[in-house]
Design an enzyme around this catalytic site. Structure first.
Site, mmCIF file in Angstrom:
data_model
loop_
_atom_site.group_PDB
_atom_site.id
_atom_site.type_symbol
_atom_site.label_atom_id
_atom_site.label_comp_id
_atom_site.label_asym_id
_atom_site.label_seq_id
_atom_site.Cartn_x
_atom_site.Cartn_y
_atom_site.Cartn_z
ATOM 1 C CG HIS A 1 -8.431 5.345 3.006
ATOM 2 N ND1 HIS A 1 -9.390 5.106 3.970
ATOM 3 C CD2 HIS A 1 -7.817 4.142 2.811
ATOM 4 C CE1 HIS A 1 -9.366 3.837 4.334
ATOM 5 N NE2 HIS A 1 -8.416 3.225 3.641
ATOM 6 C CG HIS B 1 -15.080 0.392 2.138
ATOM 7 N ND1 HIS B 1 -14.590 0.055 3.378
ATOM 8 C CD2 HIS B 1 -15.021 -0.737 1.390
ATOM 9 C CE1 HIS B 1 -14.227 -1.217 3.377
ATOM 10 N NE2 HIS B 1 -14.482 -1.725 2.187
ATOM 11 C CB CYS C 1 -2.018 -2.755 5.504
ATOM 12 S SG CYS C 1 -3.691 -2.048 5.481
ATOM 13 C CE LYS D 1 -4.019 -4.206 1.461
ATOM 14 N NZ LYS D 1 -4.661 -3.223 2.364
ATOM 15 C CG ASP E 1 -1.973 -1.098 1.169
ATOM 16 O OD1 ASP E 1 -1.987 -1.878 0.208
ATOM 17 O OD2 ASP E 1 -2.765 -1.198 2.129
ATOM 18 C CG ASP F 1 -6.522 -0.006 1.279
ATOM 19 O OD1 ASP F 1 -6.734 -1.222 1.442
ATOM 20 O OD2 ASP F 1 -6.783 0.851 2.145
ATOM 21 C CG HIS G 1 -11.347 1.102 0.459
ATOM 22 N ND1 HIS G 1 -11.469 -0.202 0.892
ATOM 23 C CD2 HIS G 1 -10.383 1.662 1.245
ATOM 24 C CE1 HIS G 1 -10.627 -0.421 1.883
ATOM 25 N NE2 HIS G 1 -9.950 0.692 2.111
#
Length: 241
Positions: free
Chosen positions: A118, A89, A188, A143, A43, A83, A85
């Protein structure tokens, strides 16, 4: 346990990522890639770097070390996580009336820390930092794309049921050793390293601590260090002293 596998594994070029130029100013590193070893870069995205929506203090300071490691390990032995999203979310504080970033709430799978919006799919904040070396043929794991479930680990989402497929990649490529760097150490990176240690056939996992930075909520760094130690994940440094 009704485990599900999501189509989260990509080749960088297939998701619009073009090859970054190789880093030419990396610091001296004390690392060589061992047989059967893979590097996971977690990330390193704009929203986790200074000026981003969920800024990790000094998040961009790790870039020289990370790029140096990518050059050492090479594209075929480096996996990047991202990441990714959807808007609205469930982990966003803005999705919960009366909640603020860093509050907690209860979701179907347990207690969830709430974050500023984010890494929204397609946004600049979700993009890798422009100085991160990402070879076009590298593996990218996206993810957190399930609107109802957050995903700290690159292996398993926070519901502990939804698999990204990364464990299958590790197994099919015959990796027995995993090194982890990136953002953020106490979330993470921690969960990715812990799940790596649980992968079939993996005998050693290490985190290059100097190539990470932490969010640093109360107690999160200490908790990460204790949990990683309990799972036999080793903390090392990669920069030459």
């Amino acid at each position: 346990q009704n485990l599900k596998i999501m189509p989260s594994i990509h080749v960088a070029a297939d998701v619009g990522l073009t090859a970054s130029p190789a880093s030419t100013s990396s610091p001296a590193l004390s690392v060589t890639r061992e047989d059967g070893e893979v590097l996971i870069v977690v990330d390193v995205q704009n929203d986790f770097c200074p000026g981003g929506a969920l800024e990790v203090p000094e998040g961009d300071a790790i870039l020289p070390l990370v790029n140096g490691l990518v050059n050492i390990y090479g594209a075929e032995h480096t996996i990047f996580t991202q990441d990714w999203h959807p808007g609205g979310h469930a982990s966003f504080a803005s999705s919960h009336a009366g909640k603020n970033p860093y509050d907690t709430t209860e979701l179907e799978y347990g207690t969830q820390t709430l974050w500023p919006d984010h890494c929204v799919q397609g946004s600049k904040g979700a993009q890798f930092h422009e100085q991160l070396v990402v070879p076009s043929n590298a593996c990218v794991v996206r993810k957190g794309d399930n609107i109802k479930v957050d995903s700290y680990s690159a292996f398993t989402e926070n519901d502990q049921k939804t698999l990204t497929g990364l464990a299958d990649v590790i197994k099919s490529r015959g990796y027995t050793k995993v090194s982890v760097v990136g953002l953020a150490f106490d979330f993470c990176v921690r969960w990715t390293a812990e799940d790596a240690a649980a992968c079939e056939g993996v005998t050693r996992v290490r985190v290059f601590r100097d190539a990470t930075r932490s969010v640093g909520l109360p107690g999160t760094v200490e908790s990460a260090e204790e949990s990683l130690a309990a799972k036999n994940v080793v903390l090392e440094t990669c920069a030459s002293s």
